[in-house]
Design an enzyme around this catalytic site. Structure first.
Site, short mmCIF file in Angstrom:
data_model
loop_
_atom_site.label_atom_id
_atom_site.label_comp_id
_atom_site.label_asym_id
_atom_site.label_seq_id
_atom_site.Cartn_x
_atom_site.Cartn_y
_atom_site.Cartn_z
N GLN A 42 46.62 34.98 44.27
CA GLN A 42 45.36 35.68 44.15
C GLN A 42 44.93 35.75 42.69
O GLN A 42 45.09 34.77 41.95
CB GLN A 42 45.49 37.05 44.83
CG GLN A 42 45.70 36.89 46.34
CD GLN A 42 46.00 38.19 47.06
OE1 GLN A 42 47.12 38.68 47.00
NE2 GLN A 42 45.02 38.72 47.75
N THR B 283 44.96 36.86 38.80
CA THR B 283 45.90 37.31 37.79
C THR B 283 45.28 37.20 36.41
O THR B 283 44.22 36.61 36.23
CB THR B 283 47.22 36.51 37.86
OG1 THR B 283 48.22 37.17 37.08
CG2 THR B 283 47.05 35.09 37.35
N TYR B 284 45.96 37.78 35.45
CA TYR B 284 45.50 37.78 34.05
C TYR B 284 46.42 36.93 33.20
O TYR B 284 47.64 36.93 33.39
CB TYR B 284 45.50 39.22 33.51
CG TYR B 284 45.35 39.30 32.00
CD1 TYR B 284 44.11 39.13 31.40
CD2 TYR B 284 46.46 39.54 31.18
CE1 TYR B 284 43.98 39.19 30.01
CE2 TYR B 284 46.34 39.60 29.80
CZ TYR B 284 45.09 39.43 29.22
OH TYR B 284 44.96 39.48 27.86
N ILE C 26 54.19 34.21 39.69
CA ILE C 26 54.43 32.83 40.08
C ILE C 26 53.24 32.35 40.88
O ILE C 26 52.77 33.03 41.80
CB ILE C 26 55.70 32.70 40.93
CG1 ILE C 26 56.94 33.14 40.15
CG2 ILE C 26 55.88 31.27 41.44
CD1 ILE C 26 58.21 33.19 40.98
N ALA D 197 54.38 33.04 34.72
CA ALA D 197 53.90 33.77 33.55
C ALA D 197 54.77 35.01 33.38
O ALA D 197 54.92 35.79 34.34
CB ALA D 197 52.44 34.17 33.71
N CYS E 28 47.33 40.11 41.55
CA CYS E 28 47.98 39.39 42.65
C CYS E 28 47.77 40.08 43.99
O CYS E 28 48.58 39.95 44.90
CB CYS E 28 49.46 39.19 42.37
SG CYS E 28 49.78 38.28 40.86
#
Length: 244
Positions: free
Chosen positions: A88, A90-91, A161, A175, A191
């Site tokens: 979904q 994410t940053y 992930i 990340a 996420c």
């Protein structure tokens, strides 16, 4: 770890040349990284290039995976990029180690679950090098740490992930939060996890004064233990990474 998790299958080492290992010192524009990943993955699938692990940082931005919902974006304070990976919203931003893996799973095992489990194990072993226990969750992707001091059942996400496969060559990756500005996560539902008992944390937030270089050393050591040997790559391709 549960009995179910004790039965996790990890990828075997691959035969053939070592995996190329690249570190970009300057922030890399997201669009540039996507182009480079796609180009390299295509060359690997065609047998024209070695596998590659690419460590970098991005300028502040949000990336939307294929399962992103419109209401996951709470405040578009940074650019939003369609990522093409699973997952979904994410940053990514300074202080976060992003690792893109272009690996040929046909050389190892064409098994998506085993690949994700091996990425999880890689993160968990890397965090353990700093005396930090990261954990898997059956119902949530990524790696989590327990925060009992912040309330019963409180857990924070420290690593994300998100992957994609093309002709069994992987794209995107992981990340890990080293010391990003955690307030930047407030613009999204990270996420897709919106429950108040779940948050986001980093190594520095947890009291580990870890530098990016420290993390890179641990990442390389644990990668070799799980995936096989690596070799420093020339920086010719990395020179195309635009500083944003």
């Amino acid at each position: 770890m549960t009995a179910e998790r004790d039965r996790i299958t990890l990828l075997p080492h691959a035969s053939g040349p070592p995996v190329a290992w690249r570190v970009s010192d300057a922030p890399v524009a997201y669009a540039t990284a996507l182009v480079e990943m796609e180009r390299r993955a295509a060359a690997i699938a065609a047998g024209e290039a070695r596998e590659l692990v690419w460590l970098l940082e991005h300028p502040p931005l949000y990336t939307a995976g294929t399962s992103t919902r419109p209401d996951d974006l709470l405040d578009a304070r940074f650019p939003v990029h369609e990522a093409g990976r699973g997952g979904q919203l994410t940053y990514h931003g300074p202080g976060q180690r992003v690792v893109y893996l272009m690996l040929d799973l046909k050389r190892r095992r064409p098994d998506v679950r085993a690949y994700v489990a091996t990425l999880e194990e890689w993160i968990i072993r890397t965090l353990a090098a700093f005396n930090l226990r990261g954990e898997r969750r059956e119902d949530r992707v990524g790696v989590w740490v327990r925060r009992p001091e912040r309330g019963e059942g409180r857990e924070d996400k420290i690593a994300a992930i998100g992957i994609r496969l093309r002709r069994w060559v992987s794209l995107h990756g992981i990340a890990i939060n080293v010391d990003p500005d955690l307030t930047h996560f407030a613009g999204i539902v990270p996420c897709g996890v919106s429950e108040s008992r779940f948050g986001v944390t980093s190594l520095v937030d947890l009291g580990r004064p870890v530098t990016m270089a420290d993390l890179d050393v641990a990442l390389r050591r644990e990668f070799e233990a799980l995936f096989g040997p690596v070799q420093a790559n020339d920086q010719a391709a990395a020179s195309t990474a635009a500083t944003a």
